[in-house]
Enzyme design. Structure first.
Site, PDB file in Angstrom:
ATOM      1  N   GLU A  61     -17.432 -73.256 -68.245  1.00  0.00           N
ATOM      2  CA  GLU A  61     -17.802 -72.449 -67.290  1.00  0.00           C
ATOM      3  C   GLU A  61     -17.083 -72.713 -65.907  1.00  0.00           C
ATOM      4  O   GLU A  61     -17.566 -73.978 -65.549  1.00  0.00           O
ATOM      5  CB  GLU A  61     -19.061 -71.726 -67.256  1.00  0.00           C
ATOM      6  N   ALA A  69     -27.145 -76.886 -64.525  1.00  0.00           N
ATOM      7  CA  ALA A  69     -27.060 -76.737 -65.958  1.00  0.00           C
ATOM      8  C   ALA A  69     -26.268 -75.666 -66.756  1.00  0.00           C
ATOM      9  O   ALA A  69     -25.697 -74.971 -65.940  1.00  0.00           O
ATOM     10  CB  ALA A  69     -28.627 -76.495 -66.456  1.00  0.00           C
ATOM     11  N   MET A  70     -26.089 -75.651 -67.938  1.00  0.00           N
ATOM     12  CA  MET A  70     -25.081 -74.983 -68.481  1.00  0.00           C
ATOM     13  C   MET A  70     -25.778 -74.498 -70.006  1.00  0.00           C
ATOM     14  O   MET A  70     -26.049 -75.218 -70.638  1.00  0.00           O
ATOM     15  CB  MET A  70     -23.548 -75.476 -68.605  1.00  0.00           C
ATOM     16  N   ASN A 116     -24.352 -73.373 -72.760  1.00  0.00           N
ATOM     17  CA  ASN A 116     -23.442 -73.437 -73.940  1.00  0.00           C
ATOM     18  C   ASN A 116     -24.373 -73.010 -75.160  1.00  0.00           C
ATOM     19  O   ASN A 116     -25.405 -73.405 -75.378  1.00  0.00           O
ATOM     20  CB  ASN A 116     -22.943 -74.760 -74.077  1.00  0.00           C
ATOM     21  N   HIS A 153     -34.054 -70.464 -67.479  1.00  0.00           N
ATOM     22  CA  HIS A 153     -32.669 -69.692 -67.111  1.00  0.00           C
ATOM     23  C   HIS A 153     -31.863 -70.043 -68.348  1.00  0.00           C
ATOM     24  O   HIS A 153     -31.096 -69.000 -68.620  1.00  0.00           O
ATOM     25  CB  HIS A 153     -32.314 -69.998 -65.739  1.00  0.00           C
ATOM     26  N   GLU A 154     -31.452 -71.135 -68.667  1.00  0.00           N
ATOM     27  CA  GLU A 154     -30.589 -71.327 -69.462  1.00  0.00           C
ATOM     28  C   GLU A 154     -30.606 -70.936 -70.932  1.00  0.00           C
ATOM     29  O   GLU A 154     -29.768 -70.256 -71.535  1.00  0.00           O
ATOM     30  CB  GLU A 154     -29.983 -72.897 -69.431  1.00  0.00           C
ATOM     31  N   HIS A 156     -30.068 -67.107 -70.995  1.00  0.00           N
ATOM     32  CA  HIS A 156     -28.773 -66.683 -71.214  1.00  0.00           C
ATOM     33  C   HIS A 156     -28.292 -66.593 -72.668  1.00  0.00           C
ATOM     34  O   HIS A 156     -27.316 -66.013 -72.769  1.00  0.00           O
ATOM     35  CB  HIS A 156     -27.870 -67.954 -70.541  1.00  0.00           C
ATOM     36  N   GLU A 160     -25.579 -63.492 -64.525  1.00  0.00           N
ATOM     37  CA  GLU A 160     -26.252 -64.370 -63.531  1.00  0.00           C
ATOM     38  C   GLU A 160     -27.423 -63.548 -62.779  1.00  0.00           C
ATOM     39  O   GLU A 160     -28.640 -64.089 -62.740  1.00  0.00           O
ATOM     40  CB  GLU A 160     -25.316 -65.277 -62.525  1.00  0.00           C
TER      41      GLU A 160
HETATM   42  C1  7MF Z   1     -31.068 -71.525 -62.087  1.00  0.00           C
HETATM   43  O1  7MF Z   1     -25.925 -70.117 -64.110  1.00  0.00           O
HETATM   44  C2  7MF Z   1     -30.272 -70.390 -61.412  1.00  0.00           C
HETATM   45  C3  7MF Z   1     -29.006 -70.703 -61.150  1.00  0.00           C
HETATM   46  C4  7MF Z   1     -23.490 -71.792 -64.305  1.00  0.00           C
HETATM   47  C5  7MF Z   1     -23.531 -72.753 -63.364  1.00  0.00           C
HETATM   48  C6  7MF Z   1     -26.332 -72.679 -64.001  1.00  0.00           C
HETATM   49  O2  7MF Z   1     -26.624 -71.145 -65.709  1.00  0.00           O
HETATM   50  C7  7MF Z   1     -25.907 -71.176 -64.892  1.00  0.00           C
HETATM   51  C8  7MF Z   1     -24.341 -71.725 -65.408  1.00  0.00           C
HETATM   52  C9  7MF Z   1     -24.330 -72.454 -60.798  1.00  0.00           C
HETATM   53  C10 7MF Z   1     -25.077 -72.350 -59.828  1.00  0.00           C
HETATM   54  C11 7MF Z   1     -26.450 -72.170 -60.176  1.00  0.00           C
HETATM   55  C12 7MF Z   1     -27.051 -72.303 -61.600  1.00  0.00           C
HETATM   56  C13 7MF Z   1     -25.908 -72.552 -62.600  1.00  0.00           C
HETATM   57  C14 7MF Z   1     -24.584 -72.708 -62.311  1.00  0.00           C
HETATM   58  C15 7MF Z   1     -28.263 -71.780 -61.821  1.00  0.00           C
HETATM   59  C16 7MF Z   1     -28.989 -72.367 -62.579  1.00  0.00           C
HETATM   60  C17 7MF Z   1     -30.563 -72.348 -62.907  1.00  0.00           C
HETATM   61  N1  7MF Z   1     -24.014 -70.425 -66.118  1.00  0.00           N
HETATM   62 BR1  7MF Z   1     -22.535 -72.696 -60.221  1.00  0.00          BR
HETATM   63 ZN    ZN Z   2     -26.941 -68.919 -65.289  1.00  0.00          ZN
END
Ligand code: 7MF
Ligand code: ZN
Length: 875
Positions: free
Chosen positions: A127, A267-268, A270, A302-303, A306, A325
């Site tokens: 991403e 984090a991500m 996936n 959060h992850e 998603h 987001e």
């Molecule tokens: C909690 O959004 C809040 C925000 C993108 C990378 C994680 O899950 C994500 C990814 C960025 C900035 C903040 C966060 C993330 C990213 C995040 C993580 C945990 N899809 Br760039």
């Molecule tokens: Zn996120």
């Protein structure tokens, strides 16, 4: 200067994809400097589009093309063209199998996008647009495909992971191993992941509401295997919560988390294989602070969340980023509020929003929650998209109520499951499920800038009528000079002089949500006895700046009597802002600074009454940060801010020494560590008291800090004491404690990061020379974003005093580092430069130094698109 000037992408130019990819079969043969990627794509002309077979455009960056074939026939060079950032293929049939082989170099990939190596382990980050650094592909979120992935690697990489379920594994004749994974859910390429390494795992399981058993695994290097328990517990809580609150179950048989040390973000998500920055997953009581425990809980959630808000329903294009987001941040915030102190969680969110998001919204990179254009999408993973986006979702929740909101999310998930959709689709689900009209509310998605709501009151004693008048406006932002009125939910209460709340409706409710839709609007309330005190914007019901001329007496009254804990705290913050701003004015005019009597009195009351919950009390005793004060200023005088704030802190510490000491002693017990809300609250209050005692200059605070440092059995108490010593003790004492700490923890990456940031962000200790010294320390690594954030970020964002040194040396330093980093990791460079972009808000002489530093970045050579966008928009 750039010769290939990055181009701007506009939301209005969105077109459906010409071709769809029904299935994607990948094979990776991993080699550090020459990994072979083979892909087979079942491609089909998009039936939604008109006749004809336009060329197939594939994205590709830093790839070496080896082979390309259609339906098994190698393509002659006349059939395809290698472009600057991709491939164009001439197509002669509506459906075909495209095969591509290419090579990539993970060992040299310091951008941490695509496939790269971190401490000898392969991992990916796709991403937003990282998949194009792996193979040629239509790398856009509205192209969704079923993925099958085979990973072939030498035996030093026993663990080979990708999305979905493992369907095959074996050994090749040459001794290499392979594992094949199949993901049954169609997904965009940005959710692809691959991991290969010598990893161990902690395993657990979860039974879903419908009774399916899901295998849960957290993978990490062997030395960290003891630091996964809290993340695992958090994951299970999040899975249960999403079932209970949103009716959402997990959908695969396995859910994996991998911790990696080199990672650009937190984090991500996936599909089935979340990849985490080690700092956001690993913890133990000895090595992680309470803050880290809470951060891990919320990021794991959060992850995980998603999986529905992002993966099952994804974004049509990156302008819709807040669709996943903003919504997911709202979901993780509510989860954390349910798991911990709701009031403190809200205070922390609002503090972040007011300090950093409001600044972003007032700066050169201001953009709407749904941006209209970008040069580099990674620059739009912003506080506006995430935090303001979450506030917008929260306002919908406030307007519809919890049941109405749930009806809306149910409809949204049903309607759009498996699809790539827009913010508009989200709002329409909310409307359709509730029979409401959110036409005006939609402006929150399209209009940038922080709205201002000024409130005035009148009281008619004879009629017993109290009237509040609201006037809304919004300052201009880049590209948007005129603003339309927004639909703003403002929760209010009215307090009688004895602290009781007036009933605001027939049902006797004392809190009411007023819906402001006009530029100016009044509401009349019955208040027969006397003029009440208004409690406005309860719970921070909208992301606005609310202006009301409270007297100091009214603020003290609200601190004590408001039923809304957020507004109790906010009343205290208003008192503190007023006091520090008064001191700033005195400092500038050369007058003697006066102790903030009202603030001291209010804090003494709080400490003596002992009726405020410890978690809230700690927040209420904390002064706004220098950054928050800066955001509040029309023209920032960094020196005056520091002087005024330090003076108020000193005055509070001195005046309340007895109360603070008593509170500290009462809470300084040696209970076994638990990262639970009540215990966290007590440690937080205790360490707040310790900070004041040390800041007030007496020897007692330092003595207590040393004792606490030596006796601490957990990282929260140990690091809080060390922080106090670093900031307030003699240099030699600080040095000695820092050395001791490093000796003890040098093997622990997360603790060393804490050790670095504690120094770089210290006003008294973290001089520019020290920061340069830290960059030479063996623990520092310019290619590791956590280390960069700890040292350089800690200095530029956390060390107001030294960074804003009047000679501009801090700015020049940052500019140099940003240029050096840009060739290694453009995303990190573009984030690190942000503190310089607000130069227009500083006193002219200081601002000019900042601008000059920015200009020197621009002159620093061939900039990445990431850095170019930020710097060019800010100059
Ligand atoms: C909690 O959004 C809040 C925000 C993108 C990378 C994680 O899950 C994500 C990814 C960025 C900035 C903040 C966060 C993330 C990213 C995040 C993580 C945990 N899809 Br760039
Ligand atoms: Zn996120």
């Amino acid at each position: 200067m750039n010769d290939i000037r990055p181009h701007t992408v506009y939301r209005k130019d969105y077109r459906l994809p010409d071709y769809l990819v029904d299935s994607t079969v990948l094979c990776f043969e991993l080699e550090p400097n020459s990994t072979l990627v083979k892909s087979s794509l079942e491609i089909r002309r998009n039936p939604a589009l008109a006749e004809g077979l336009p060329p197939l455009r594939l994205d590709g960056v830093d790839l070496q093309l080896l082979y390309i074939a259609v339906d098994g026939e190698p393509l002659p060079p006349s059939r395809y063209q290698e472009l600057q950032q991709g491939l164009s293929v001439r197509v002669d049939k509506p459906e075909f199998l495209l095969e591509i082989h290419n090579r990539i170099n993970p060992g040299d990939n310091t951008s941490l996008e695509g496939l790269y190596l971190s401490n000898g382990m392969y991992c990916t980050q796709c991403e937003a647009e990282g998949f194009r650094k792996i193979t040629y592909y239509p790398d856009r979120p509205d192209v969704m495909s079923r993925f099958t992935t085979r990973i072939v690697a030498p035996p030093q990489y026993p663990v080979l992971l990708s999305n979905g379920n493992e369907i095959d594994r074996g050994r090749m004749d040459d001794g290499r191993q392979f594992v094949t994974w199949e993901d049954p859910f169609a997904k965009p390429a940005y959710l692809f992941a691959l991991v290969a390494g010598d990893l161990e795992c902690v395993e657990d399981s979860f039974s879903t509401a419908s009774g399916r058993r899901v295998k849960l695994q957290i993978f990490t290097e062997a030395k960290n295997i003891g630091k996964c328990a809290h993340a695992m517990a958090s994951l299970k809580k999040a899975m249960r919560w999403d079932e209970e609150v949103y009716g959402r179950e997990y959908d695969l048989d396995i859910f994996m988390i991998v911790a990696v040390d080199h990672f650009n973000m937190g984090a991500m998500e996936n599909k089935g294989l979340n990849i985490f920055n080690s700092a956001c997953v690993l913890s133990s009581p000895e090595t992680a602070t309470d803050g880290a425990f809470q951060r891990i809980e919320s990021i794991v959630a959060h992850e995980y969340f998603h999986n529905w808000s992002g993966n099952r329903v994804t974004c049509r294009d990156w302008f819709q980023l807040s669709l996943k987001e903003g919504f997911t941040v709202f979901r993780d915030a509510e989860f954390s509020a349910d798991m911990n102190s709701r009031d403190v969680k809200r205070i922390e969110e609002v503090t972040r929003l007011r300090t950093a998001q409001f600044a972003e919204d007032a700066g050169p990179m201001a953009h709407p929650v749904r941006p209209d254009s970008y040069m580099e999408i990674s620059n739009f993973y912003t506080l506006t998209v995430y935090e303001k986006g979450a506030e917008v979702v929260r306002m919908i929740h406030t307007l519809l109520g919890p049941e109405g909101f749930r009806r809306g999310t149910d409809l949204y998930f049903t309607r759009h499951d498996g699809c790539a959709v827009t913010c508009e689709d989200f709002v329409r689900s909310m409307e359709d499920a509730n029979g409401v009209d959110l036409t005006q509310f939609r402006r929150w998605y399209s209009q940038a800038g922080t709205p201002v709501v000024d409130v005035s009151e009148t009281y008619d004693a004879e009629a017993g009528e109290y009237r509040l008048t609201f006037r809304q406006s919004c300052p201009p932002t880049p590209g948007q000079s005129e603003k339309l009125p927004l639909h703003i939910p403002i929760a209010v209460g009215l307090l009688a002089s004895d602290g009781a709340e007036l009933a605001l409706d027939a049902a006797g409710n004392s809190s009411r949500v007023l819906e402001i839709t006009q530029p100016e609007q009044s509401f009349t309330f019955s208040a027969p006895a006397a003029k009440p005190v208004p409690s406005l914007l309860r719970g921070f019901s909208a992301p606005v700046k609310l202006g009301f001329e409270y007297t100091e007496e009214q603020l003290q009254f609200l601190m004590q009597f408001d039923r809304d804990a957020f507004n109790q705290w906010d009343a205290g913050q208003r008192l503190a802002f007023n006091a520090i701003e008064q001191s700033q004015a005195d400092y500038r005019s050369g007058a003697a600074l006066e102790p903030p009597v009202a603030l001291i009195g209010a804090c003494r009351g709080l400490l003596q009454r002992g009726s405020t919950a410890p978690a809230l009390l700690a927040e209420m005793l904390s002064l706004p940060s220098e950054q928050a004060l800066a955001e509040h200023s029309d023209l920032i005088d960094a020196e005056a801010i520091v002087a005024a704030r330090d003076f108020c802190r000193l005055s509070l510490g001195k005046s309340l020494q007895g109360e603070l000491l008593e509170c500290y002693r009462r809470l300084n017990t040696h209970k076994p560590y638990r990262p639970e809300a009540e215990d966290i609250a007590e440690r937080s209050l205790k360490n707040t008291c310790l900070g004041y005692l040390a800041a007030s200059g007496g020897a007692e605070g330092i003595r207590l800090a040393r004792a606490q440092y030596l006796g601490a059995e957990n990282m929260t108490d140990s690091s809080a004491a060390l922080r106090v010593l670093v900031n307030h003790a003699d240099r030699a004492v600080a040095r000695q404690a820092l050395d001791d700490f490093y000796q003890r923890w040098q093997e622990d990456t997360q603790v060393v990061e804490l050790w670095l940031s504690l120094q770089s962000s210290s006003a008294s200790y973290g001089s520019l020379d020290l920061v340069r010294e830290l960059m030479q320390h063996p623990a520092f690594e310019l290619t590791n974003p956590n280390k960069v954030r700890a040292v350089i970020g800690g200095f530029a964002n956390g060390n107001f005093t030294q960074f804003h040194s009047i000679d501009g040396s801090g700015y020049q330093f940052l500019a140099e580092q940003v240029v050096a980093l840009d060739s290694l990791n453009p995303q990190i460079a573009a984030r690190l430069v942000l503190p310089l972009t607000h130069w227009k808000k500083y006193l002219p002489q200081v601002g000019e130094n900042m601008r000059a530093a920015l200009a020197s970045v621009m002159a620093g050579g061939q900039l990445s698109a990431d850095l170019y966008e930020v710097v060019s928009k800010s100059l």
